[in-house]
Enzyme design. Structure first.
Site, PDB file in Angstrom:
ATOM      1  N   SER A 111      21.283  -1.702 -25.860  1.00  0.00           N
ATOM      2  CA  SER A 111      20.157  -1.891 -24.934  1.00  0.00           C
ATOM      3  C   SER A 111      20.441  -3.007 -23.940  1.00  0.00           C
ATOM      4  O   SER A 111      21.099  -3.994 -24.266  1.00  0.00           O
ATOM      5  CB  SER A 111      18.885  -2.232 -25.713  1.00  0.00           C
ATOM      6  OG  SER A 111      18.439  -1.128 -26.467  1.00  0.00           O
ATOM      7  N   HIS A 115      22.221  -7.612 -30.253  1.00  0.00           N
ATOM      8  CA  HIS A 115      21.005  -6.877 -30.575  1.00  0.00           C
ATOM      9  C   HIS A 115      19.828  -7.426 -29.766  1.00  0.00           C
ATOM     10  O   HIS A 115      19.700  -8.629 -29.589  1.00  0.00           O
ATOM     11  CB  HIS A 115      20.675  -7.023 -32.070  1.00  0.00           C
ATOM     12  CG  HIS A 115      21.619  -6.292 -32.967  1.00  0.00           C
ATOM     13  ND1 HIS A 115      22.146  -6.846 -34.107  1.00  0.00           N
ATOM     14  CD2 HIS A 115      22.148  -5.048 -32.892  1.00  0.00           C
ATOM     15  CE1 HIS A 115      22.938  -5.982 -34.702  1.00  0.00           C
ATOM     16  NE2 HIS A 115      22.957  -4.877 -33.979  1.00  0.00           N
ATOM     17  N   GLY A 116      18.975  -6.517 -29.300  1.00  0.00           N
ATOM     18  CA  GLY A 116      17.759  -6.943 -28.624  1.00  0.00           C
ATOM     19  C   GLY A 116      17.865  -6.909 -27.108  1.00  0.00           C
ATOM     20  O   GLY A 116      18.858  -6.452 -26.536  1.00  0.00           O
ATOM     21  N   ASP A 154      21.464   2.150 -40.716  1.00  0.00           N
ATOM     22  CA  ASP A 154      22.026   1.150 -39.815  1.00  0.00           C
ATOM     23  C   ASP A 154      22.122  -0.205 -40.521  1.00  0.00           C
ATOM     24  O   ASP A 154      21.148  -0.678 -41.113  1.00  0.00           O
ATOM     25  CB  ASP A 154      21.121   1.039 -38.580  1.00  0.00           C
ATOM     26  CG  ASP A 154      21.690   0.158 -37.492  1.00  0.00           C
ATOM     27  OD1 ASP A 154      22.924   0.088 -37.367  1.00  0.00           O
ATOM     28  OD2 ASP A 154      20.889  -0.454 -36.753  1.00  0.00           O
ATOM     29  N   HIS A 155      23.269  -0.830 -40.488  1.00  0.00           N
ATOM     30  CA  HIS A 155      23.483  -2.169 -41.051  1.00  0.00           C
ATOM     31  C   HIS A 155      23.097  -2.288 -42.526  1.00  0.00           C
ATOM     32  O   HIS A 155      22.433  -3.244 -42.937  1.00  0.00           O
ATOM     33  CB  HIS A 155      22.732  -3.226 -40.232  1.00  0.00           C
ATOM     34  CG  HIS A 155      23.341  -3.476 -38.888  1.00  0.00           C
ATOM     35  ND1 HIS A 155      24.551  -4.125 -38.717  1.00  0.00           N
ATOM     36  CD2 HIS A 155      22.917  -3.135 -37.644  1.00  0.00           C
ATOM     37  CE1 HIS A 155      24.839  -4.181 -37.427  1.00  0.00           C
ATOM     38  NE2 HIS A 155      23.869  -3.573 -36.758  1.00  0.00           N
ATOM     39  N   ASN A 170      24.254   2.483 -30.109  1.00  0.00           N
ATOM     40  CA  ASN A 170      22.965   2.207 -30.725  1.00  0.00           C
ATOM     41  C   ASN A 170      21.943   1.739 -29.694  1.00  0.00           C
ATOM     42  O   ASN A 170      22.208   0.816 -28.924  1.00  0.00           O
ATOM     43  CB  ASN A 170      23.114   1.132 -31.805  1.00  0.00           C
ATOM     44  CG  ASN A 170      23.819   1.639 -33.043  1.00  0.00           C
ATOM     45  OD1 ASN A 170      24.605   2.583 -32.983  1.00  0.00           O
ATOM     46  ND2 ASN A 170      23.548   1.019 -34.172  1.00  0.00           N
ATOM     47  N   HIS A 198      27.254  -1.391 -30.962  1.00  0.00           N
ATOM     48  CA  HIS A 198      25.919  -1.856 -31.320  1.00  0.00           C
ATOM     49  C   HIS A 198      25.371  -2.719 -30.180  1.00  0.00           C
ATOM     50  O   HIS A 198      26.129  -3.224 -29.360  1.00  0.00           O
ATOM     51  CB  HIS A 198      25.973  -2.679 -32.605  1.00  0.00           C
ATOM     52  CG  HIS A 198      26.112  -1.849 -33.837  1.00  0.00           C
ATOM     53  ND1 HIS A 198      25.104  -1.706 -34.760  1.00  0.00           N
ATOM     54  CD2 HIS A 198      27.143  -1.090 -34.292  1.00  0.00           C
ATOM     55  CE1 HIS A 198      25.506  -0.905 -35.734  1.00  0.00           C
ATOM     56  NE2 HIS A 198      26.743  -0.525 -35.465  1.00  0.00           N
ATOM     57  N   GLY A 199      24.053  -2.895 -30.158  1.00  0.00           N
ATOM     58  CA  GLY A 199      23.451  -3.703 -29.098  1.00  0.00           C
ATOM     59  C   GLY A 199      23.587  -3.037 -27.746  1.00  0.00           C
ATOM     60  O   GLY A 199      23.881  -3.684 -26.740  1.00  0.00           O
TER      61      GLY A 199
END
Length: 291
Positions: free
Chosen positions: A211, A178-179, A80-81, A230, A208-209
């Site tokens: 959550s 993210h987060g 990832d990344h 993700n 992505h991100g």
């Protein structure tokens, strides 16, 4: 069964589901992802950030490969990344079946050139490649980072990027971060951008991100062509919340009595996300790949 990302995501658009890419940080998270995937017959992506790879070390992935190769459920091991060719090569040498090269902060032409070079290297050994166009936000609650202001993916540029680089999947920026979002920070997902990109490209798209975003928006993104989502913070939050609860109550020091309930808490999140993405029980779609 261990397969490439290209093989993993091939059926997703036709059958309208996405695969969860769960960021692991140690053997407890590997157990949570693999055991839940097997219990529900659901394909899964084991994802690891370069900083997490540095922590667990290269040798750890001998265990991960052995565990997933023997499984009847399809798995992909994904970097990832990845920020450089050196990080990509390290992952390939560790036995990863998919890598991401993130050149999203570079000028466009440099991103194209870097991604194209990684595609050439990775495809030569049967490893899939994910690129990124646009930038993912940063809530300040994740080691994966991001930027304070999202640069949305430009659909026409995404079409050009895919054609010129030959990537197998493309991470797009539509407003995620993210987060875990702080209470005063709300995601603003731009579904019209995602819809336009999906109409211009044929490869699976990546979010992505994933959550802490509204379930309805995530489910809609899947119908618009997102094949990989993700998940890191939601799973880790549940795991460590349970650990804090146990350690605040008990004086245990043996891992075998401390960790099982935390692994179970992570599994609950994993199953919930698998179901939300529509991938629960979809391992049967990969029977033609069984060795």
């Amino acid at each position: 069964m261990l397969i490439s990302m290209k093989e993993m995501l091939a059926p997703t658009r036709e059958h309208r589901y996405a695969i969860g890419a769960f960021n692991v940080a140690d053997s407890c998270f590997i157990r949570a992802v693999v055991e839940e995937a097997e219990a529900t017959h659901t394909p899964a992506i084991i994802s690891i950030h370069p900083s997490e790879l540095e922590f667990v070390t290269d040798e750890f992935f001998g265990y991960v490969r052995e565990r997933t190769l023997k499984s009847k459920v399809p798995f992909t091991i994904h970097l990832d990344h990845g920020a450089s060719i050196a990080q990509v090569l390290r992952a390939i040498q560790c036995g990863f079946t998919s890598v991401m090269i993130d050149g999203s902060l570079l000028p466009y032409e440099e991103n194209v050139a870097l991604t194209k070079e990684v595609v050439k290297l990775a495809h030569a050994v049967g490893v899939s490649v994910e690129g990124e166009l646009g930038t993912i936000g940063d809530t300040g609650t994740s080691v994966e980072g991001g930027v304070s202001k999202v640069i949305y993916t430009e659909p026409a540029q995404a079409e050009d990027f895919v054609q010129r680089t030959g990537v197998d999947t493309l991470a797009v920026a539509i407003g995620t971060a993210h987060g875990i979002y702080p209470k005063d920070m709300k995601p603003e997902l731009q579904m019209h951008i995602l819809r336009d990109i999906a109409q211009r490209t044929t490869i699976p798209l990546v979010l992505h991100g994933g959550s802490a975003n509204p379930d309805a928006e995530i489910a809609e993104a899947v119908t618009l062509g997102v094949g990989k989502i993700n998940i890191s913070s939601d799973m880790k939050f549940a795991y460590f919340a349970k650990l804090r609860e146990i350690l605040a109550r008990e004086t245990w020091w043996d891992p075998n009595v401390i960790y099982p309930d935390a692994i179970a808490a992570a599994k609950e999140v994993i199953r919930y996300k698998m179901n939300l993405f529509g991938g629960l029980g979809k391992a049967s779609l990969y029977r033609s790949l069984y060795r």
